[in-house]
Design a protein around this motif. Structure first.
Motif, PDB file in Angstrom:
ATOM      1  N   VAL A 126     -51.362 -51.078 -26.993  1.00  0.00           N
ATOM      2  CA  VAL A 126     -50.853 -52.301 -27.724  1.00  0.00           C
ATOM      3  C   VAL A 126     -49.964 -52.336 -29.489  1.00  0.00           C
ATOM      4  O   VAL A 126     -52.195 -51.721 -30.081  1.00  0.00           O
ATOM      5  CB  VAL A 126     -51.097 -53.713 -27.625  1.00  0.00           C
ATOM      6  N   PRO A 127     -49.580 -52.703 -29.972  1.00  0.00           N
ATOM      7  CA  PRO A 127     -47.872 -51.801 -29.623  1.00  0.00           C
ATOM      8  C   PRO A 127     -47.940 -51.310 -28.927  1.00  0.00           C
ATOM      9  O   PRO A 127     -48.443 -49.948 -29.289  1.00  0.00           O
ATOM     10  CB  PRO A 127     -46.997 -52.827 -30.758  1.00  0.00           C
ATOM     11  N   ALA A 128     -46.650 -51.251 -27.799  1.00  0.00           N
ATOM     12  CA  ALA A 128     -46.223 -50.354 -27.338  1.00  0.00           C
ATOM     13  C   ALA A 128     -44.412 -50.691 -27.353  1.00  0.00           C
ATOM     14  O   ALA A 128     -44.169 -51.566 -26.467  1.00  0.00           O
ATOM     15  CB  ALA A 128     -46.561 -49.867 -26.400  1.00  0.00           C
ATOM     16  N   SER A 129     -43.353 -49.302 -27.479  1.00  0.00           N
ATOM     17  CA  SER A 129     -42.048 -49.951 -27.078  1.00  0.00           C
ATOM     18  C   SER A 129     -42.106 -49.980 -25.488  1.00  0.00           C
ATOM     19  O   SER A 129     -42.829 -49.158 -25.210  1.00  0.00           O
ATOM     20  CB  SER A 129     -41.276 -48.156 -27.692  1.00  0.00           C
ATOM     21  N   CYS A 130     -41.204 -50.955 -24.895  1.00  0.00           N
ATOM     22  CA  CYS A 130     -41.372 -51.030 -23.463  1.00  0.00           C
ATOM     23  C   CYS A 130     -39.661 -51.415 -23.265  1.00  0.00           C
ATOM     24  O   CYS A 130     -38.941 -51.435 -23.714  1.00  0.00           O
ATOM     25  CB  CYS A 130     -42.126 -52.347 -22.880  1.00  0.00           C
ATOM     26  N   GLU A 131     -39.914 -51.093 -21.875  1.00  0.00           N
ATOM     27  CA  GLU A 131     -38.268 -51.018 -20.773  1.00  0.00           C
ATOM     28  C   GLU A 131     -38.189 -51.767 -20.882  1.00  0.00           C
ATOM     29  O   GLU A 131     -37.250 -53.828 -20.446  1.00  0.00           O
ATOM     30  CB  GLU A 131     -37.788 -50.373 -20.286  1.00  0.00           C
ATOM     31  N   LEU A 132     -39.414 -52.938 -19.759  1.00  0.00           N
ATOM     32  CA  LEU A 132     -39.698 -54.536 -18.925  1.00  0.00           C
ATOM     33  C   LEU A 132     -41.088 -55.214 -20.063  1.00  0.00           C
ATOM     34  O   LEU A 132     -41.470 -54.259 -20.051  1.00  0.00           O
ATOM     35  CB  LEU A 132     -39.280 -53.793 -17.766  1.00  0.00           C
ATOM     36  N   LEU A 133     -40.933 -56.450 -19.848  1.00  0.00           N
ATOM     37  CA  LEU A 133     -41.592 -57.201 -20.722  1.00  0.00           C
ATOM     38  C   LEU A 133     -41.730 -58.369 -19.752  1.00  0.00           C
ATOM     39  O   LEU A 133     -41.468 -58.697 -18.544  1.00  0.00           O
ATOM     40  CB  LEU A 133     -41.442 -57.640 -22.122  1.00  0.00           C
ATOM     41  N   ASP A 134     -43.211 -58.499 -19.285  1.00  0.00           N
ATOM     42  CA  ASP A 134     -43.749 -59.777 -18.617  1.00  0.00           C
ATOM     43  C   ASP A 134     -43.016 -61.296 -18.796  1.00  0.00           C
ATOM     44  O   ASP A 134     -42.963 -61.506 -20.061  1.00  0.00           O
ATOM     45  CB  ASP A 134     -44.904 -60.200 -18.369  1.00  0.00           C
ATOM     46  N   GLY A 135     -42.682 -61.884 -17.943  1.00  0.00           N
ATOM     47  CA  GLY A 135     -42.112 -63.131 -19.228  1.00  0.00           C
ATOM     48  C   GLY A 135     -42.673 -64.244 -18.657  1.00  0.00           C
ATOM     49  O   GLY A 135     -42.479 -65.763 -19.210  1.00  0.00           O
ATOM     50  N   VAL A 136     -44.040 -63.927 -18.425  1.00  0.00           N
ATOM     51  CA  VAL A 136     -44.744 -64.866 -19.317  1.00  0.00           C
ATOM     52  C   VAL A 136     -45.143 -65.868 -20.485  1.00  0.00           C
ATOM     53  O   VAL A 136     -44.633 -66.612 -21.157  1.00  0.00           O
ATOM     54  CB  VAL A 136     -46.220 -64.762 -19.097  1.00  0.00           C
ATOM     55  N   LEU A 137     -44.604 -64.888 -21.670  1.00  0.00           N
ATOM     56  CA  LEU A 137     -44.637 -65.220 -22.970  1.00  0.00           C
ATOM     57  C   LEU A 137     -43.649 -63.921 -23.437  1.00  0.00           C
ATOM     58  O   LEU A 137     -44.014 -62.850 -23.729  1.00  0.00           O
ATOM     59  CB  LEU A 137     -46.093 -65.521 -23.972  1.00  0.00           C
ATOM     60  N   LEU A 138     -42.265 -64.318 -23.858  1.00  0.00           N
ATOM     61  CA  LEU A 138     -41.419 -63.767 -24.541  1.00  0.00           C
ATOM     62  C   LEU A 138     -41.190 -64.349 -26.022  1.00  0.00           C
ATOM     63  O   LEU A 138     -41.105 -65.718 -26.336  1.00  0.00           O
ATOM     64  CB  LEU A 138     -40.199 -63.373 -23.880  1.00  0.00           C
ATOM     65  N   ALA A 139     -41.363 -63.986 -27.144  1.00  0.00           N
ATOM     66  CA  ALA A 139     -40.764 -63.813 -28.623  1.00  0.00           C
ATOM     67  C   ALA A 139     -39.885 -63.431 -29.211  1.00  0.00           C
ATOM     68  O   ALA A 139     -39.417 -62.313 -28.896  1.00  0.00           O
ATOM     69  CB  ALA A 139     -41.834 -64.512 -29.071  1.00  0.00           C
ATOM     70  N   THR A 140     -39.127 -63.859 -29.878  1.00  0.00           N
ATOM     71  CA  THR A 140     -38.198 -63.246 -29.810  1.00  0.00           C
ATOM     72  C   THR A 140     -37.112 -64.660 -31.490  1.00  0.00           C
ATOM     73  O   THR A 140     -37.655 -65.098 -32.027  1.00  0.00           O
ATOM     74  CB  THR A 140     -36.578 -63.034 -29.116  1.00  0.00           C
ATOM     75  N   ARG A 141     -36.329 -63.771 -31.853  1.00  0.00           N
ATOM     76  CA  ARG A 141     -35.555 -64.673 -33.185  1.00  0.00           C
ATOM     77  C   ARG A 141     -34.643 -64.946 -32.870  1.00  0.00           C
ATOM     78  O   ARG A 141     -33.151 -63.951 -31.949  1.00  0.00           O
ATOM     79  CB  ARG A 141     -35.359 -63.986 -34.428  1.00  0.00           C
ATOM     80  N   ARG A 142     -34.228 -66.466 -32.763  1.00  0.00           N
ATOM     81  CA  ARG A 142     -33.306 -66.908 -32.100  1.00  0.00           C
ATOM     82  C   ARG A 142     -31.364 -66.118 -32.788  1.00  0.00           C
ATOM     83  O   ARG A 142     -30.149 -66.637 -32.068  1.00  0.00           O
ATOM     84  CB  ARG A 142     -32.891 -69.021 -33.277  1.00  0.00           C
ATOM     85  N   ASP A 143     -31.194 -65.803 -34.012  1.00  0.00           N
ATOM     86  CA  ASP A 143     -30.077 -65.533 -34.750  1.00  0.00           C
ATOM     87  C   ASP A 143     -29.891 -63.727 -33.942  1.00  0.00           C
ATOM     88  O   ASP A 143     -28.301 -63.636 -33.752  1.00  0.00           O
ATOM     89  CB  ASP A 143     -29.982 -64.889 -35.871  1.00  0.00           C
ATOM     90  N   LEU A 144     -30.717 -63.094 -33.985  1.00  0.00           N
ATOM     91  CA  LEU A 144     -30.850 -61.861 -32.794  1.00  0.00           C
ATOM     92  C   LEU A 144     -30.401 -62.330 -31.697  1.00  0.00           C
ATOM     93  O   LEU A 144     -28.732 -61.718 -31.306  1.00  0.00           O
ATOM     94  CB  LEU A 144     -31.691 -61.743 -33.052  1.00  0.00           C
ATOM     95  N   LEU A 145     -30.534 -62.955 -31.234  1.00  0.00           N
ATOM     96  CA  LEU A 145     -29.996 -63.181 -29.573  1.00  0.00           C
ATOM     97  C   LEU A 145     -28.217 -63.594 -29.335  1.00  0.00           C
ATOM     98  O   LEU A 145     -27.485 -63.446 -28.961  1.00  0.00           O
ATOM     99  CB  LEU A 145     -30.235 -64.467 -29.071  1.00  0.00           C
ATOM    100  N   ARG A 146     -28.606 -64.575 -30.811  1.00  0.00           N
ATOM    101  CA  ARG A 146     -26.813 -64.995 -31.021  1.00  0.00           C
ATOM    102  C   ARG A 146     -26.038 -64.309 -31.719  1.00  0.00           C
ATOM    103  O   ARG A 146     -24.843 -63.898 -31.562  1.00  0.00           O
ATOM    104  CB  ARG A 146     -26.927 -66.433 -31.669  1.00  0.00           C
ATOM    105  N   ALA A 169     -45.038 -60.222 -34.910  1.00  0.00           N
ATOM    106  CA  ALA A 169     -44.536 -59.536 -33.826  1.00  0.00           C
ATOM    107  C   ALA A 169     -43.113 -59.347 -34.436  1.00  0.00           C
ATOM    108  O   ALA A 169     -42.369 -58.019 -34.328  1.00  0.00           O
ATOM    109  CB  ALA A 169     -44.512 -59.787 -33.454  1.00  0.00           C
ATOM    110  N   VAL A 170     -41.976 -60.756 -34.058  1.00  0.00           N
ATOM    111  CA  VAL A 170     -40.595 -60.605 -34.542  1.00  0.00           C
ATOM    112  C   VAL A 170     -40.149 -60.350 -35.320  1.00  0.00           C
ATOM    113  O   VAL A 170     -38.525 -60.018 -35.447  1.00  0.00           O
ATOM    114  CB  VAL A 170     -40.369 -62.385 -33.895  1.00  0.00           C
ATOM    115  N   ASN A 171     -41.278 -59.964 -36.630  1.00  0.00           N
ATOM    116  CA  ASN A 171     -40.515 -59.780 -37.775  1.00  0.00           C
ATOM    117  C   ASN A 171     -40.562 -58.318 -37.643  1.00  0.00           C
ATOM    118  O   ASN A 171     -40.057 -57.106 -38.231  1.00  0.00           O
ATOM    119  CB  ASN A 171     -41.242 -59.868 -38.503  1.00  0.00           C
ATOM    120  N   ALA A 172     -41.815 -57.355 -36.725  1.00  0.00           N
ATOM    121  CA  ALA A 172     -41.439 -55.958 -36.311  1.00  0.00           C
ATOM    122  C   ALA A 172     -40.552 -55.231 -36.021  1.00  0.00           C
ATOM    123  O   ALA A 172     -40.205 -54.318 -35.691  1.00  0.00           O
ATOM    124  CB  ALA A 172     -42.710 -56.195 -36.434  1.00  0.00           C
TER     125      ALA A 172
END
Length: 224
Positions: A141-161, A84-87
């Motif tokens: 699913v999958p679908a591009s979104c503006e808002l996501l539910d915070g129950v589970l969120l995943a991403t790449r650390r380097d991207l946030l930084r 997912a986070v590589n896509a």
């Protein structure tokens, strides 16, 4: 490797022996690529705990922010989240393809707490006290979104930084996810739902006094 970041009010013993997430992680403890990062007996807001891990020197490449009342029903969790986070940039299990002014939740476009029209929603989440609960299917699913539910969120650390995206610590347990999604979109990041099987024990506390306090802060910050 993947950090699973969770804040819980439970003690260490209670988390591992009683909580949905703790019991789930024990079930898949053979997968040493998953690194539980648990803040036990936590009284801080979730953004503080999450930001601390984003900035930690030993943080893993993939970060998963998750609640303690979540059963991981997917024993291919690492593979599915990694794909997912590589896509896409940031993924969740449920979300909304649009955002309207004053929207108080990914699911509700107004404070009347009426569900948004089905064509705007995406994702699927099981609900129940035990694992493999009843499926609530929100949309494709999958679908591009503006808002996501915070129950589970995943991403790449380097991207946030790299994009300087953080969780805003003025929020505690409400609206941190809404704010995070808007900050990420403002930074040009791509949000989407992804097919990952979980069961969530809680339906949230929308409308409570602390929820309203955070909603007021959210509106003050974003102006809508």
């Amino acid at each position: 490797m993947m950090d699973l970041i969770c804040a819980t009010r439970l003690t260490s013993d209670d988390f591992w022996n009683r909580s949905a997430l703790g019991l789930s992680l024990q079930r898949i403890s053979h997968d040493h690529r998953l690194k539980p990062r648990i803040a036990f007996e936590n009284r801080r807001g979730l953004p503080s705990v999450y930001n601390e891990r984003i900035d930690a020197a030993d943080a893993e490449a993939i970060l998963v922010f998750i609640h303690d009342d979540v059963w991981l029903d997917d024993h291919f969790f690492f593979e599915h989240v990694s794909a997912a986070v590589n896509a896409v940039d940031i993924i969740g299990v449920a979300g909304n393809r649009r955002r309207v002014p004053g929207q108080p939740s990914w699911a509700f476009p107004t404070p009347r707490f009426e569900w948004d029209a089905a064509e705007h929603l995406s994702g699927a989440v099981c609900h129940g006290q035990q694992a493999f609960g009843k499926v609530a299917h929100f949309g494709p699913v999958p679908a591009s979104c503006e808002l996501l539910d915070g129950v589970l969120l995943a991403t790449r650390r380097d991207l946030l930084r790299e994009r300087q995206v953080r969780f805003d610590e003025r929020f505690d347990f409400h609206f941190y996810d809404m704010d995070f999604c808007r900050s990420a979109r403002q930074a040009g990041l791509w949000l989407a739902t992804w097919p990952i099987a979980i069961t969530h024990q809680s339906s949230g506390r929308a409308g409570s006094p602390d929820w309203q306090e955070n909603y007021d802060k959210y509106l003050a910050k974003w102006g809508d």
